[in-house]
Every structure is written in C-alpha cells, then in structure tokens.
Motif scaffolding. Structure first.
Motif, mmCIF file in Angstrom:
data_model
loop_
_atom_site.group_PDB
_atom_site.id
_atom_site.type_symbol
_atom_site.label_atom_id
_atom_site.label_comp_id
_atom_site.label_asym_id
_atom_site.label_seq_id
_atom_site.Cartn_x
_atom_site.Cartn_y
_atom_site.Cartn_z
ATOM 1 N N GLU A 78 0.792 -1.346 -0.077
ATOM 2 C CA GLU A 78 -0.058 -0.222 -0.177
ATOM 3 C C GLU A 78 1.000 1.093 0.053
ATOM 4 N N GLU A 81 2.352 1.731 -3.411
ATOM 5 C CA GLU A 81 1.347 1.857 -4.451
ATOM 6 C C GLU A 81 0.672 3.415 -4.369
ATOM 7 N N ASP A 82 0.885 3.921 -3.093
ATOM 8 C CA ASP A 82 0.370 5.449 -2.836
ATOM 9 C C ASP A 82 1.317 6.137 -3.117
ATOM 10 N N HIS A 84 3.858 8.971 -4.922
ATOM 11 C CA HIS A 84 3.420 9.918 -6.089
ATOM 12 C C HIS A 84 4.345 10.898 -5.887
ATOM 13 N N PRO A 428 -8.361 13.087 -3.496
ATOM 14 C CA PRO A 428 -6.964 12.397 -2.746
ATOM 15 C C PRO A 428 -6.400 13.235 -1.918
#
Length: 752
Positions: A78, A81-82, A84, A428
């Motif tokens: 997680e 994937e998170d 950025h 987000p």
C-alpha cells in the motif's frame, strides 16, 4: 482453515511482485525499496509454496508468523502503491524502511522455524534453508531512515544537524533545490493535517519534528544561496521571488496575495501544487495577475543601484517537470475546484466574504502585502465551498473525559481552524484543499526567503491604520445611516487582515459600538457588525473582551431576527467565543442554545454547519448538555447523519457528547438515532466511526433495551472491524462494546 492464512500470505506476495512502476514517475527511492523487498519475497515465496500442503503449516507458531508477514507485505504494498511525485519523501522513507525491515524479519523467523522441523519436503533441506537465510541476511541497502532519525534526534536535543548530514539527506532523497524542499514541506503539512483529524497525537508530534528538520534544511539552503550571490548590493526581500530566490523580472500576484516570478509560479502550479509556496494557503484560483507596481519599483531600484535588470525568460518546464505535470495535472484539476460566494465571485481561501457593498475605500494596511508580505492570520470569514467540513475540535486533537465524551481543548487554533470533510473521499489526500483558517507558523518564519536586507521589517503602516480606524469608530456613532453602514463595512474588511490590525480596531473602542449595532434595523449594518465581531474574535484577547462586553444577548438577537447570512455569522461568532471556558458557561445560561438549535434544524446548509459547530463546543461543558437535548437538537442531529447533508461527522460528534447523560440517550433512542449510528460505524469516516462507537457504548452500557436494538441492527461485524482497524480511541470503544456484549451473553445484565 489454518492453511488459508498461508494462502493469504502467498496471495499478498503474488500481488506485491506484480506491482508495476512503469507509469509512476516517483523518485528512485521508491524503486529502491521495491527492488529490495522483491529480492526478499522471491527468496521466501518458493519455500512457502512447497509447504502449503504440509502439516507443519497448520502449527500455531507458523500461523502467527504467516499472519504477521502477510500484514507487513500488504502494508508495504500500500505504501509503495500510494507513492506519487508530490508525496513526502522523508515520511515515505521512514515508513517504507520500517515495513521492509518487518518483512525481512518475519521471513527469517519463518525460515528459522522450518529449520527446526522434521518431515519437510525434500527440496527444503537444511542446507537449502540455510542458504536462503544467508542470502536474505545479506540483502544490503542504504538506511536513510537512520540518518534522518539521527538528524531529528539532534534537533530535538537542541543540536543542529551537521552540514554533512543535511547534504546526505538531500542527496538520498533528492531534496536539493528550493522547490523540492518546499514541495516536501507542503506534503508534510498535509500529513500533519490528516494525523490531526485522526487524533494521532504521537504522529502529529513526529511529523512536526520532520517539518522542523526540513524547514531547517530549507533555511540553510537559502543562506547558502545568499552567500553564493554575486550581487554587491543586497536585494530587498520583496523584490525576490520566494521560489527562485532571484530578482523578479515579470512579477505576478497569485490568489493568496503573494508575488512571484511568473515562470516559477506557473511551473509550481503546473506540477499540480495548488497552495501558495510562501503562506501554504490554498489558491482558490490559478490566475496570475501582473504586479506592475512591484515591476516599476524593481526597475527604479535597479536604475538607482546601476544594476542591469535581467531580461524576462519565457516560461519553460524542464523535461522532468513535464513528466510530473503529465502524471498529476489531471488529478489536481479534479480535486481543487474554485470557490465562489453566493454571487459567483471568486473568494480567497480562509475568508468568509459577505460584502455586498463593494470594495473598501481604505488602502490596504500593508503597502507591501502585494509584494510578499501576505496575510499573517487568516480570517474566520470563510468561504462557502464544500471543502470545509470538520469542526475545529476534530482537527486539533481532542481529549476524552472520564465519561468517554469528546472534549474540546481551549486552544487558540480552535478559534480559527476547520478541516476538509473526513467523510468526503472524492479528493485524494495529497491534493486536498487546506482546511479553512488552519493555523500554521507565521509565513515569514517558515517559508519566506530569508534574504539579507539592510532594511528591517517594521509595521510603520499601523500608525496610518490607527488614524483611519479612529475615524471609522467615530463614524459608528453617526446619525447618518449611510455613514454608519460605510463604517461597519470598512471595519469588517479591515478586521480580515491580521492580528495587529484586529488589535488596533479593538483598542480604538470598536467592540462596544459594534455590539450595540447588532440591534440595528438595517440589515447591512447588522450583517457587517456581526461579521466584524466574528473576525475580531479570532484574537484570543478579543474573545474575552467581547464575552465580557455583554455581546451574547445581542448575538442571540441576531440569531433570532437576522438575515440568513447574519444568523450564520452570529452562530460562528458564538462558536469562536465558546473556545474560552468562561464563555461556554455564559452562552449556555444566556438562552443561546434554543436559537442555535433552531438554526441547526431550519437554517441554510452553511447555517446548520455553524450551528452544529457551536453546539459541539457548548456540549463539552456538562451543564449545557441537558439544555441542548431539551431544545430538541437530537432530532435534527439524527437527520444530519444522512450523508447527503455533508455534516455526518459534526452531528455524530455532538451526539457522542449528549449520549453521556440519561436524557440524551433516551432522546437518541426515541429519534431513531441507533440505526444511523450503527451505519456510521460501518460506513463513516475515521472520526465519525470513533464518535459513533463512543455513543453506542454509552447507550448499550446504560440500557438493555438499547443494547438489544444495537445488536438487532447488526453492529457486531462493523464493531469487530473497527476494533482492529480504527483510530486508537475507536478501537478502545469498539473493544469495550464487544466485551460488554460478551458479558451480556454470560448473564451479566446491564441497567434498564
């Protein structure tokens, strides 16, 4: 059933190994942690696959290790994937490294257990297992978290991190430019905001330490840039762009009122960053307005000092910036809508603009504010956008009293703080608008370029403001309606600027006169007066002054007779005053609760929100709880638990407090609140679940009938989930409630 734990672990490993970062333009640090984790998991996966049908897999020690490793692998996935481009690299490293260490440790523990077992598949010989152990142990990698932790520790102990440590952190995390450091600070502030909403006090404190470290790195970077400057004449700070740290050639003003070099602020915005780099204030629009005044001043200064003004450079986004834009631009456009008032006018974040009489005729109190001085304290005048949901108590970290209710801390931040709705997930977290009036450190101490200047900062403008304010205060007593109307309008606008100006207005005797004008039959005068008082109340000293000036009765009058806008601002003023404990008592005993409840049930959406916020603060004083219940608030609060209202968290927070008294519990049951509370436990935000669980605990432990109703609504599954995955307070309440249910089954009945 036991084997399924191993299958779940293998499934998590398969999912992890199929992660793709081809379209992810994150830093190399993300890829590094993935590669190292991948190496460990590829070594352990064949071992796990070979024992999936073996008896040993059902042994309890293995079950525990499988479950622990599965959780760590899932959490690490997680985090990766998170990731950025605009995330906090410091926070990511500390989180990812901790989870990678856990994955590696659990893998080694499983291998150690296997080495002591007999009857394993032939391919799992002692030699092969030992070979696997050694390979995992020797998977080496740099440990930036150790360096970061040491720097934080040094800073906490009063020792500045050495230049070598700062350089090492900057190199490892690619924090080598002013823009990269500012992006990191924006990301950390967002993380801190989220932690505050979830009442993760330890996380908030640790993130604060990270912010202090990065701020120190930023300060040192600016000092280094200054020392490297080839300019023989110090450049006035207001002439330098806060992003480039260089003399501006094409200065433009952004929505926050700050001035930047056009190409640098345009690049910043194109990256998807929609906060002002200097003030951290949300930019409610991205228009860039040429600042001709500053441009002329710079040209004059250059001429006086025989300095050639650089030729403006057309805006160019470097190749790496362009890739960032492609990755995040669409997300930022979706998640940062422009805010408008009822008249369709764009309004500044953090300001509640209710002016209908045109712009102020008074010149801005700070001549340099358009250059970069900005607004020091944002007004309680807030925009009516959708991004302003949580009550201040839900942001700043509540405490729980012995009864389990949410208690508001009398802290200045609560008077001017409110957050993005925790139950609205369309934005987000990394692009979420900053909460209205969130209190940060003064921009000049944090984000402004510390460029050496021979001219010290002064507030010489306050003398001029004081002269203007005295004239306006005199006009408040005029017999001319137009004169009074203009004076209240001007004072309301002036009160939006900063704490120094608000103090000037209060010291000139405006408060008593504005309070008396709350009884004015003229709607504009009444609206301007109550809004001016709302803005003045941002300063803590003014909260006490207004509370001691018999303002509560007139504010109640506005609540009962004013326009919708005046009622909203009156409720917001009562909330602001109620931060002071003494004022909570005065407001409760003065009869304000009835009109607030009426606004809660019959007001505009904005009015309902302001009323709910005020009632929450008042409900933290025990004596007021019965008054709120008797005024009929529970029925309206139950109605507001409908997600369509956008006020679920506020309503549940108040109900959680009211559930601590018998009449509150009785009314919640009568008004159909129990099914709604169970629904919030299942589907609500983290804050909503926490307060709903606290309310249900009070209901069940004090009434068998309510306990049966809660069980009938199917509360056990969501409570069980909350006991494992909620906030610390939510887990505590859910676990207590589940324990109570178990005791009930064994014949330990509660009260009727």
């Amino acid at each position: 059933m036991e084997i399924s734990v191993l299958k779940a672990l293998l499934k998590n490993i398969y999912t992890f190994l199929h992660l793709s970062f081809q379209d992810n333009k994150c830093s190399e640090v993300v890829e590094k942690y993935y590669i190292k984790s991948e190496e460990v998991l590829k070594l352990i996966k064949p071992v796990l696959e070979s024992i999936i049908d073996a008896d040993v897999a059902s042994d309890q020690p293995f079950q525990k290790e499988f479950a622990n490793m599965s959780q760590s692998v899932d959490e690490l996935r997680e985090v990766l994937e998170d990731s950025h481009p605009l995330m906090s690299k410091v926070y990511f490293v500390l989180k990812a490294e901790s989870l990678f260490t856990k994955v590696k440790a659990h893998g080694l523990d499983i291998l150690d257990l296997l080495q002591s077992c007999e009857g394993l598949p032939v391919e799992l010989s002692s030699a092969s297992l030992e070979h696997c152990v050694q390979k995992i142990k020797h998977i080496g990698y740099e440990k930036p978290s150790a360096i970061i932790s040491k720097a934080i520790k040094d800073q906490v102990e009063g020792h500045e991190p050495s230049s070598d440590i700062r350089s090492e952190i900057a190199d490892l995390l690619s924090l080598k430019s002013n823009q990269e450091l500012l992006i990191e600070l924006v990301a950390l502030e967002n993380l801190k905001e989220n932690a505050e909403q979830l009442e993760k006090i330890r996380d908030v404190e640790y993130i604060e330490e990270m912010i202090n470290l990065v701020t120190h790195m930023h300060d040192c970077f600016i000092e280094m840039k200054q020392s490297q400057s080839s300019n023989t004449v110090p450049i006035p700070p207001d002439f330098c762009c806060p992003l480039s740290l260089e003399l501006m050639t094409d200065p433009v003003i952004v929505a926050s009122g700050q001035t930047y070099e056009r190409r640098y602020i345009r690049n910043w915005i194109d990256l998807g960053l929609t906060v002002c780099p200097k003030t951290m204030q949300t930019l409610v629009h991205t228009n860039l307005i040429p600042n001709y005044t500053v441009k002329a001043l710079i040209a004059s200064w250059c001429e006086s000092n025989n300095i050639n003004l650089p030729t403006p450079v057309k805006s160019m986004i470097h190749q790496e910036e362009a890739s960032l834009v492609n990755h995040v631009h669409s997300s930022s456009e979706d998640s940062m809508p422009e805010l408008e008032n009822e008249h369709g006018e764009l309004i500044e974040s953090g300001e509640r603009i209710v002016d209908s009489g045109g712009p102020s005729t008074i010149s801005p109190p700070r001549k340099e504010s358009s250059v970069g001085g900005g607004v020091d304290d944002r007004s309680l005048e807030h925009s009516r956008g959708s991004n302003e949901e949580s009550s201040p108590q839900e942001v700043t970290g509540n405490s729980s009293d012995a009864s389990g209710e949410v208690a508001a801390e009398p802290h200045p931040v609560m008077a001017a703080s409110s957050a993005t709705p925790t139950d609205q997930h369309e934005y987000p977290p990394r692009f979420r608008s900053r909460p209205r009036n969130q209190i940060w450190r003064r921009p000049s101490e944090r984000f402004g370029p510390r460029i050496i200047s021979s001219v010290p900062e002064t507030r010489s403008d306050l003398g001029e403001v004081e002269t203007q304010v005295k004239k306006l205060v005199d006009d408040l007593s005029s017999t001319s309606l137009d004169t009074v109307k203009n004076a209240t309008s001007e004072l309301r606008l002036l009160a939006r600027h900063d704490k120094d100006i608000r103090n000037v207005i209060a010291n000139c005797g405006a408060i008593d006169l504005l309070i008396s004008l709350l009884y004015s039959p003229d709607q504009n005068i009444q609206e301007n007066s109550v809004t001016a008082l709302l803005n003045l109340s941002i300063n803590d000293i003014n909260k006490t002054t207004i509370g001691n000036s018999n303002a509560i009765e007139p504010l109640i009058h506005v609540l009962e007779t004013g326009s919708s806008e005046a009622k909203e601002n009156s409720a917001a003023t009562l909330f602001s005053l109620s931060v002071i404990e003494e004022n909570k008592i005065k407001i409760g005993r003065s009869g304000a609760i009835g009109p607030l409840v009426d606004l809660l049930g019959n007001g505009t959406p904005r009015g309902k929100k302001d009323a709910a916020t005020a009632l929450f603060n008042l409900s933290t004083f025990h004596e007021n709880k019965a008054r709120i219940v008797q005024a009929g608030a529970v029925r309206f609060l139950v109605d507001l638990m409908d997600p369509a209202t956008g006020l679920v968290d506020k309503a549940v927070a108040v109900l959680s407090n009211l559930a601590t008294i018998p009449e509150g519990r009785a009314r919640i049951g009568q008004e159909g609140g129990i099914p709604m509370l169970v629904e919030v436990v299942e589907l609500g935000s983290a804050r909503g679940k926490e307060n709903a669980a606290a309310a249900l605990l009070q209901l069940c432990t004090n009434s068998n009938r309510f306990c049966n109703m809660v069980l009938h609504e199917g509360a056990i599954p969501p409570l069980a989930a909350l006991s494992n995955m909620g906030t610390p307070r939510a887990k505590e309440k859910a676990q207590s409630l589940l324990s109570f249910f178990r005791n009930q089954r064994h014949g330990n009945g509660g009260r009727r």
